[in-house]
Design a protein around this motif. Structure first.
Motif, short mmCIF file in Angstrom:
data_model
loop_
_atom_site.label_atom_id
_atom_site.label_comp_id
_atom_site.label_asym_id
_atom_site.label_seq_id
_atom_site.Cartn_x
_atom_site.Cartn_y
_atom_site.Cartn_z
N PHE A 204 -3.36 -9.47 1.03
CA PHE A 204 -3.43 -8.00 0.95
C PHE A 204 -4.84 -7.49 0.68
O PHE A 204 -5.13 -6.33 0.96
N PRO B 1 -4.48 -4.77 3.73
CA PRO B 1 -3.57 -4.06 2.82
C PRO B 1 -2.36 -3.41 3.50
O PRO B 1 -1.35 -3.19 2.85
N LEU C 52 4.01 -4.34 -5.04
CA LEU C 52 4.29 -4.58 -3.63
C LEU C 52 5.79 -4.49 -3.41
O LEU C 52 6.58 -4.68 -4.34
N ASN D 189 2.84 -3.49 1.30
CA ASN D 189 2.13 -2.69 0.32
C ASN D 189 2.47 -1.23 0.57
O ASN D 189 2.33 -0.75 1.68
N PHE E 100 -5.11 -1.95 -1.48
CA PHE E 100 -4.46 -2.92 -2.37
C PHE E 100 -5.31 -3.04 -3.62
O PHE E 100 -6.47 -3.44 -3.56
#
Length: 132
Positions: free
Chosen positions: A65, A69, A95, A112, A117
């Motif tokens: 991520f 992301p 998440l 996400n 992130f």
């Protein structure tokens, strides 16, 4: 086993917010831990958690991520306890995770909910070690 979804936030953390939604993400380790469902927190507190497995999932998700992301991470996991650990790591990292059957096997998808992130400053494995 029923698929677990990472809720917008735990009911305890959402008190006083419109529609039960968080107004901002939780950043302190304790707030991140409180995002984990009550049932999973109980398992994490009373079970002997294989820290190497937990750390491996943390590293994989951080790497994935941090680079992508908005992508969706998928993993085939037949081990139900490992799926449980991954769900807990996902909830801690804010998440979304879901398990589903795919051709007779269990597949987990992780995504996400945010544009960026932002991993917690203290990972779940370190938090558990501090509080054991």
């Amino acid at each position: 086993m029923v698929a677990l979804e990472n809720p917008e936030c735990s009911p305890e953390a959402a008190e006083g917010t419109p529609g039960g939604r968080r107004l901002d993400p939780a950043y302190t380790p304790r707030e991140c831990f409180q995002r984990i469902s009550r049932r999973l927190r109980a398992v994490l507190k009373r079970s002997r958690i294989p820290m190497e497995t937990l750390e491996t999932w943390e590293e994989r998700l951080l790497r994935f991520f941090s680079v992508s992301p908005q992508a969706v991470y998928t993993a085939m996991l037949d081990n139900s306890f490992e799926r449980l650990l991954l769900h807990a790591v996902c909830q801690y990292m804010d998440l979304i995770s879901a398990s589903a059957d795919l051709e007779g096997k269990r597949q987990m998808k992780v995504s996400n909910r945010h544009l960026d992130f932002l991993p917690p400053g203290l990972l779940l494995s370190a938090y558990l070690e501090q509080h054991s």
